[in-house]
Motif scaffolding. Sequence first.
Motif: not given
Length: 450
Positions: A110-116, A143-157, A406-408
């Motif tokens: 997830d931390a890598k998606i916003g930058g690309q 979500t980046v600028n109101g648009k979703i760019y990843g298909v959410p998979w896992d949740l790591d509580p 997450i910022p780029w």
Amino acid sequence: MPTSPIGRRGFLKGTLGAGALALAGCAPGGGTAAPGRLTAPSATASAVKGEITVWNRSGDLFKVFDAAIAKFRRAYPQVTVNHRQVDIDAKLASTLISGTDVPDGSFWDDAKIGGQAEHLYDLTDLIAPYRDRTSPYKISVNTVNGKIYGVPWDLDPGLLWYREDILQDAGVDIAGIATYDDLLTASRTIKEKNPSSRPIHLDKNPFLSQLWLEMLANQQGTSLADASGKLRLDSAEYRRIFDWIRRATGDGLVTHAPYLEAADVRTLDSGQQVFVPWAIWWSFAPQNLLKATKGRWRAAPLPAWTPGGARSGVMGGSSFVIPAKAKNPELAWLLYEFLCFKDEGIRAVYGPGDVYPGGLSTSIPSYTPALDPARPLFEPIEALGGQDLWKVATEAAATIPAAAPIPWWWAQSVDHLGNNVQRLIEGKMSPDDVISDSAAKIQRNLIDRG
């Protein structure tokens, strides 16, 4: 993913795709929307046909997904899926930028998606039917600028891992550890019983310590940047965390060790370390690494920062992305929809299988209908003394606040913030120093230059 304990979780901006989906009696979906915005094909599963290549990390999860993809093939019999093991961290970003040999889809942190984001399809329309039933945290970080760019998979509580036997011997009730101040009090009690103990694990890796820091910030409803990318490190929430670290280290309550390397494992098994506030994926340790203390570890919700506050936050996580230059992006969507939002696919990933006979217990799905307490996806864990980790994790996950994208520049900021967190733990910086120095460098070297 690699089977090493660090690698398992991953160390942790576009033109339209050129190809079209071959459908029987159906036009491709991607070309009907605004540029870069993907829509799904309308054909039935039996009529959809074509071929896709998707990337995943090597190791145990590759095998898990490979078995789940076999079930997808049965649901979509005319779809061929080439499932490839790839060093995603080393290869994906450069491949997206070059546009050469781009996969149709890929697993990514997830931390890598916003930058690309500019090299990825906008999946907002496709996620829409599932959005209200997906963890708000996972929607927000994709979500980046109101648009979703990843298909959410896992949740790591995040959970509080602890040695049940040592707590019992010291007369500490885990139910009484409701806040982080309570955790310090319990640690002092344990240290009085065993002066050689340093009960609380704080990690020695700058990347992981910053990921951990963000878990603690997420608990308090904040993060390193807000939705517009504005830095918010100088805040009461971060100052609260840094002050807690200072007190824990100052009282000699901390073992500062690298995540599950030899020194860490040794002190976990010896009883020097008693508490590990960490993500659910720490469950890998008692199941595979902690031989001497297998069966003695348990999980509880994280303490809250203030009475009645959230008892969990997210540490890490991954999603699936569809490159803007994918040849058959609609088919990739059908695969990821199956794996993330369809009961059969979710159970194929998380349920008992050849790789994990008791089910995959190092994360939970981000799709909330799958978090049914009456239909657990993995079994109680023998290495946790038979504890029902599913119940603990899903209840903790329900308290997780939403977050900002997450910022780029997040990964690059580790050179500043992550390193300074290490200096704080080592007693070389004060909380004020960490905030002022890290904020100034992130702003000057990353945000202003971005």
